[in-house]
Design an enzyme around this catalytic site. Structure first.
Site, PDB file in Angstrom:
ATOM      1  N   TYR A   9      22.363  15.480  47.610  1.00 44.89           N
ATOM      2  CA  TYR A   9      22.869  15.476  48.990  1.00 44.89           C
ATOM      3  C   TYR A   9      22.914  16.895  49.577  1.00 44.89           C
ATOM      4  O   TYR A   9      22.486  17.133  50.714  1.00 44.89           O
ATOM      5  CB  TYR A   9      24.256  14.815  49.025  1.00 44.89           C
ATOM      6  CG  TYR A   9      24.969  14.974  50.343  1.00 44.89           C
ATOM      7  CD1 TYR A   9      24.606  14.211  51.454  1.00 44.89           C
ATOM      8  CD2 TYR A   9      26.007  15.903  50.500  1.00 44.89           C
ATOM      9  CE1 TYR A   9      25.250  14.369  52.674  1.00 44.89           C
ATOM     10  CE2 TYR A   9      26.648  16.063  51.710  1.00 44.89           C
ATOM     11  CZ  TYR A   9      26.270  15.297  52.794  1.00 44.89           C
ATOM     12  OH  TYR A   9      26.901  15.464  53.998  1.00 44.89           O
ATOM     13  N   TYR A  25      29.437  10.581  64.907  1.00 47.44           N
ATOM     14  CA  TYR A  25      30.800  10.366  64.404  1.00 47.44           C
ATOM     15  C   TYR A  25      31.739   9.922  65.536  1.00 47.44           C
ATOM     16  O   TYR A  25      31.384   9.020  66.289  1.00 47.44           O
ATOM     17  CB  TYR A  25      31.318  11.630  63.678  1.00 47.44           C
ATOM     18  CG  TYR A  25      30.228  12.307  62.887  1.00 47.44           C
ATOM     19  CD1 TYR A  25      29.696  11.679  61.769  1.00 47.44           C
ATOM     20  CD2 TYR A  25      29.697  13.531  63.263  1.00 47.44           C
ATOM     21  CE1 TYR A  25      28.668  12.274  61.034  1.00 47.44           C
ATOM     22  CE2 TYR A  25      28.673  14.136  62.543  1.00 47.44           C
ATOM     23  CZ  TYR A  25      28.162  13.500  61.434  1.00 47.44           C
ATOM     24  OH  TYR A  25      27.166  14.077  60.732  1.00 47.44           O
ATOM     25  N   VAL A  64      25.771  19.886  61.532  1.00 45.88           N
ATOM     26  CA  VAL A  64      26.646  21.036  61.781  1.00 45.88           C
ATOM     27  C   VAL A  64      25.902  22.383  61.796  1.00 45.88           C
ATOM     28  O   VAL A  64      26.504  23.407  62.089  1.00 45.88           O
ATOM     29  CB  VAL A  64      27.847  21.114  60.791  1.00 45.88           C
ATOM     30  CG1 VAL A  64      28.833  19.992  61.030  1.00 45.88           C
ATOM     31  CG2 VAL A  64      27.378  21.182  59.362  1.00 45.88           C
ATOM     32  N   SER A  67      23.182  17.344  58.732  1.00 44.02           N
ATOM     33  CA  SER A  67      23.308  15.877  58.760  1.00 44.02           C
ATOM     34  C   SER A  67      22.175  15.155  59.473  1.00 44.02           C
ATOM     35  O   SER A  67      22.106  13.925  59.402  1.00 44.02           O
ATOM     36  CB  SER A  67      24.633  15.479  59.405  1.00 44.02           C
ATOM     37  OG  SER A  67      25.674  15.736  58.514  1.00 44.02           O
ATOM     38  N   LYS A 118      20.281  12.852  57.315  1.00 43.65           N
ATOM     39  CA  LYS A 118      20.772  11.519  56.923  1.00 43.65           C
ATOM     40  C   LYS A 118      19.932  10.391  57.515  1.00 43.65           C
ATOM     41  O   LYS A 118      19.833   9.311  56.931  1.00 43.65           O
ATOM     42  CB  LYS A 118      22.238  11.365  57.374  1.00 43.65           C
ATOM     43  CG  LYS A 118      23.207  12.321  56.670  1.00 43.65           C
ATOM     44  CD  LYS A 118      24.568  12.330  57.363  1.00 43.65           C
ATOM     45  CE  LYS A 118      25.558  13.253  56.672  1.00 43.65           C
ATOM     46  NZ  LYS A 118      26.821  13.377  57.429  1.00 43.65           N
TER      47      LYS A 118
HETATM   48  N1  GLN Z   1      26.339  19.286  54.787  1.00 43.04           N
HETATM   49  C1  GLN Z   1      27.354  18.983  55.745  1.00 43.04           C
HETATM   50  C2  GLN Z   1      28.569  18.406  55.062  1.00 43.04           C
HETATM   51  O1  GLN Z   1      28.397  17.648  54.169  1.00 43.04           O
HETATM   52  C3  GLN Z   1      26.812  18.024  56.746  1.00 43.04           C
HETATM   53  C4  GLN Z   1      27.812  17.650  57.827  1.00 43.04           C
HETATM   54  C5  GLN Z   1      27.191  17.531  59.179  1.00 43.04           C
HETATM   55  O2  GLN Z   1      26.139  18.094  59.465  1.00 43.04           O
HETATM   56  N2  GLN Z   1      27.887  16.854  60.067  1.00 43.04           N
HETATM   57  O3  GLN Z   1      29.684  18.684  55.386  1.00 43.04           O
END
Ligand code: GLN
Length: 309
Positions: free
Chosen positions: A192, A244, A262, A65, A68
């Site tokens: 994505y 988050y 993650v 993530s 993003k």
């Molecule tokens: N690729 C992961 C997902 O879509 C990214 C989530 C994350 O890093 N918080 O669940």
């Protein structure tokens, strides 16, 4: 100056390493479950082109993530403020893959840093073209930002996530039902999943984030990447939404705009000073690196880089 910063990095690294067996590796993406939980790296990129690194700071990991932030930067660069028709900019207070707000808020994700928001952002970036073209655009952008052509997309991770992505598919179909995806669900998702599978080291990631610490301009190359206003907006969204339902805690403890993934990576921005990346795969309940946040808290307190200093 960089000698002093290196000492702070070394101290933060040594302190945080003692917590390395805490936290839980993400296992809902099978390829991530295989990563050694004891890995730990840290890197600071400085405007004069210097780096301060520690531990596994040169080993590539899945940035997940953290990507993003960069697709948001690309979206603002290419589509300007129209991206805010697709996503909001309020903290969600929910987990990264939560679906609950999408129903009451008519398929418009709270912000571009939760999964739904990032899928909608990438969908807009595709802009009538193909998923492959947008993935190539994202990869080139990351190689340029990292000043390193070896940055790559780990196809194994992308395939692993695509094969276990029921939750993200649900989010995407839900947004599609509200008319908030412009392309077929699988087109937007395939782009994505690839952006999440970008493989970078802490050194590359910190270097890539440097333009966000210098008003949208790469201080090493002198290139203007995005406008100063877009840079301010991205930092504000990172501070409020980058972790988050753990964003308040991260701001409280670390005091810098940041984004977690993650895979265990965190990118933090110290405006006017530098960019810091850490990587340790064990996560807390919100999906932020456990050891990584301890290292950042320790480092920023010692060096005084909190934006509230
Ligand atoms: N690729 C992961 C997902 O879509 C990214 C989530 C994350 O890093 N918080 O669940």
């Amino acid at each position: 100056m960089s000698d002093e910063i290196q000492q702070h990095v070394d101290k933060a690294y040594a302190y945080a390493k003692t917590f390395c067996d805490e936290g839980h590796v993400a296992d809902y993406i099978p390829a991530l479950a295989e990563v050694d939980p004891l890995k730990f790296g840290m890197a600071v990129a400085l405007p004069n082109g210097d780096y301060c690194c520690a531990g596994d700071g040169d080993e590539a990991f899945s940035i997940q993530s953290v990507s993003k932030v960069f697709t948001l930067a690309l979206a603002l660069k290419c589509l300007d403020d129209t991206i805010w028709d697709a996503v909001g900019r309020e903290p969600s207070g929910s987990s990264f893959n939560s679906i609950v707000q999408l129903e009451t808020e008519c398929g418009k994700p709270r912000n571009p840093l939760i999964n739904a928001g990032a899928i909608a952002t990438t969908d807009r970036l595709i802009n009538g073209g193909s998923a492959e073209d947008v993935v190539a655009q994202i990869l080139t952008f990351m190689q340029q930002r990292a000043a390193d052509p070896t940055v790559y997309i780990d196809d194994r991770v992308a395939t692993s996530e695509a094969g276990s992505g029921a939750r993200n598919r649900s989010l995407a179909h839900f947004m599609s039902a509200f008319g908030n995806l412009k392309h077929p669900v699988e087109t937007s998702l395939s782009a994505y999943f690839c952006q999440c599978a970008l493989a970078m080291s802490c050194r590359q990631l910190a270097r890539a984030g440097l333009f966000l610490a210098f008003g949208g301009k790469d201080p090493v190359s002198g290139e203007r990447v995005i406008s100063a206003e877009h840079c301010r907006q991205i930092n504000a969204v990172m501070l409020a939404c980058g972790h988050y339902d753990n964003s308040g805690e991260f701001a409280f403890r670390v005091g810098m705009p940041g984004k977690s993934g993650v895979g265990g990576g965190i990118l933090t921005i110290a405006p006017g000073r530098g960019a810091i990346a850490v990587w340790s795969p064990g996560l807390n309940q919100a999906g932020t690196s456990f050891v990584g946040s301890i290292a950042l808290e320790h480092f920023t307190r010692a060096i005084g880089w909190s934006i509230f200093e």
